[in-house]
Scaffold this active site. Structure first.
Site, short mmCIF file in Angstrom:
data_model
loop_
_atom_site.label_atom_id
_atom_site.label_comp_id
_atom_site.label_asym_id
_atom_site.label_seq_id
_atom_site.Cartn_x
_atom_site.Cartn_y
_atom_site.Cartn_z
N TYR A 1 44.75 42.29 -78.89
CA TYR A 1 45.75 43.22 -78.34
C TYR A 1 47.16 42.73 -78.61
O TYR A 1 47.50 41.57 -78.38
CB TYR A 1 45.58 43.33 -76.83
CG TYR A 1 44.38 44.13 -76.39
CD1 TYR A 1 44.22 45.46 -76.78
CD2 TYR A 1 43.42 43.57 -75.56
CE1 TYR A 1 43.11 46.20 -76.35
CE2 TYR A 1 42.33 44.28 -75.12
CZ TYR A 1 42.17 45.60 -75.52
OH TYR A 1 41.09 46.31 -75.10
N LYS B 1 33.86 24.62 -49.25
CA LYS B 1 34.50 25.95 -49.19
C LYS B 1 34.61 26.55 -50.59
O LYS B 1 34.37 25.84 -51.59
CB LYS B 1 35.89 25.79 -48.57
CG LYS B 1 36.83 24.95 -49.43
CD LYS B 1 38.11 24.56 -48.69
CE LYS B 1 38.98 23.71 -49.59
NZ LYS B 1 40.07 23.05 -48.84
N ARG C 1 51.25 23.80 -42.65
CA ARG C 1 50.24 24.84 -42.78
C ARG C 1 49.65 24.95 -41.37
O ARG C 1 50.40 24.93 -40.41
CB ARG C 1 49.22 24.43 -43.86
CG ARG C 1 48.49 25.58 -44.48
CD ARG C 1 47.73 25.17 -45.75
NE ARG C 1 46.56 24.33 -45.46
CZ ARG C 1 45.70 23.91 -46.40
NH1 ARG C 1 45.88 24.25 -47.67
NH2 ARG C 1 44.67 23.16 -46.08
N MET D 1 39.54 41.36 -71.64
CA MET D 1 38.80 41.37 -70.37
C MET D 1 37.43 40.69 -70.53
O MET D 1 37.01 39.92 -69.66
CB MET D 1 38.63 42.80 -69.87
CG MET D 1 38.14 42.90 -68.45
SD MET D 1 38.00 44.59 -67.88
CE MET D 1 39.69 45.03 -67.57
#
Ligand SMILES: *Cc1c(COP(=O)(O)O)cnc(C)c1O
Length: 371
Positions: free
Chosen positions: A263, A37, A135, A311
């Site tokens: 930053y 997965k 769950r 970023m």
């Protein structure tokens, strides 16, 4: 032509296969289901499943039906378990793509039965039981009802019963033994049907609770080379990390003491400092939580992230590393020289687990495969 990214995730399929062999040995007589997965925990679902199928793996697990269908279309012929349910309108895909459903609600059984009748097929259903994870899954009367529904609905038969451990990564967890006791009781509820496959063990169960192996174990993180509890060590006879993540230095600059970096100037240089700018940021899955905390390898040595991770960029301190220049390789995850950075190390710095680090890096970067 679209040029390559500066950043590359490298997936070592040999390490994956070696981990499979090691876990195969640990699992003893139990079948080993390979969890692929989350695009193979960031390693590439199709590529990993294809490599594992070649070395004998015959059962795969995914979360959603969509992933199962993608695997089937990619040529995987082994059993594929869809673990977390499906949109009932898609039920016929279990017939047309021969997917194994894991079910926790009666409506899903209705939908599967109707589809199976339409396609003239029999579907072997696994029921999900809740032994303590809270769950997905049923317990008590819920289990009796589901089992009875499987027995009565046309073209369905009970093929197995599955549960999931909350704490098997802790080899001393008493809750794991409690879950096992509950699982044994639930197995009795469905006993008497031939050929049932019982499965509860994840990587933790496989590694630390041999008693939990039962008919099948479901390994995820360990296949990709990590211990579920976050043991930050790599031994020759143990699991081998499959993923590495590398980039290269874009620019090198000298700055004096007292200079703010990145930053918000959250870091100020304390000495004449050499900074290397790397084309890696949170967009690439390199968390902003690594600001002023992360380390990377350059020239075989560790270099600390200075200031905030941006970023697409971040800066590292290479003052103590001789002769760094633009174009040099930087390793964010993996080995360089005698140094190694593991996903557990990165995870510890971000207060998370290796699983998340692997998904974030693997699923946000261009991947390359080493056979
Ligand atoms: C993800 C998952 C696993 C594998 O867990 P690991 O800790 O990665 O081995 C097993 N079973 C289920 C139901 C899962 O969701």
């Amino acid at each position: 032509m679209i040029p390559s990214s500066f950043n590359t995730v490298t997936v070592d399929l040999q390490a994956l296969v070696a981990n499979y062999a090691l876990l195969r040995h640990k699992a003893g007589d139990a079948v080993l289901l390979a969890m692929v997965k989350a695009d193979g925990y960031g390693h590439g679902m199709v590529e990993c499943a294809t490599a594992l199928e070649k070395c004998g793996c015959s059962v795969f697990g995914v979360a959603e039906l969509r992933e199962a269908v993608i695997l089937r279309q990619a040529g995987i012929t082994s059993a594929i378990y869809a673990m977390i349910g499906f949109d009932h309108g898609d039920a016929e895909l279990f017939c047309t793509c021969d997917i194994t459903p894991v079910v926790y609600d009666p409506d899903a059984l209705q939908a599967l039965s109707a589809a199976a009748v339409r396609w003239g097929r029999q579907i072997g259903v696994h029921l999900k039981v809740d032994t303590g994870m809270r769950r997905l899954g049923v317990e008590g009367e819920g289990l009796q009802k589901l089992a009875a529904a499987v027995d009565t609905l046309p073209n369905l038969y009970l093929a197995g019963i599955a549960s999931h451990f909350p704490s098997a990564d802790d080899a001393g967890s008493s809750s794991t033994n409690d879950c096992l006791s509950r699982f044994e009781k639930m197995k009795e509820v469905v006993a008497g049907r031939p050929g049932l496959v019982h499965h509860i063990a994840n990587s933790g169960g496989t590694l630390y609770f041999p008693r939990s192996h039962d008919d099948m174990v479901r390994c995820g993180i360990s296949l990709y080379g990590y211990y579920p509890e976050g043991r930050d060590e790599v031994a020759d006879d143990g699991l081998q990390p499959v993923m590495s993540y590398t980039t290269r230095v874009l620019q090198v600059k000298e700055v004096p003491p007292g200079c703010g970096v990145s930053y918000g100037h959250t870091y100020t240089t304390t000495r004449p400092t050499t900074l290397a700018v790397l084309p890696v940021g949170y967009e690439d899955g390199y968390s902003r939580l690594l600001s002023n905390r992360g380390e990377v390898l350059i020239g075989g040595s560790r270099a600390r992230i200075r200031g905030r991770v941006c970023m697409n960029l971040c800066m590292v301190d290479v003052t103590d590393i001789e002769g760094v220049s633009a174009g040099d390789e930087a390793v964010l995850l993996g080995c360089q020289g005698s140094e190694r950075i593991t996903a557990d190390e990165i995870a510890a710095r971000c207060n998370t687990i290796s699983y998340e680090v692997l998904c974030m890096l693997g699923n946000n970067n261009q991947r390359r495969y080493r056979e």
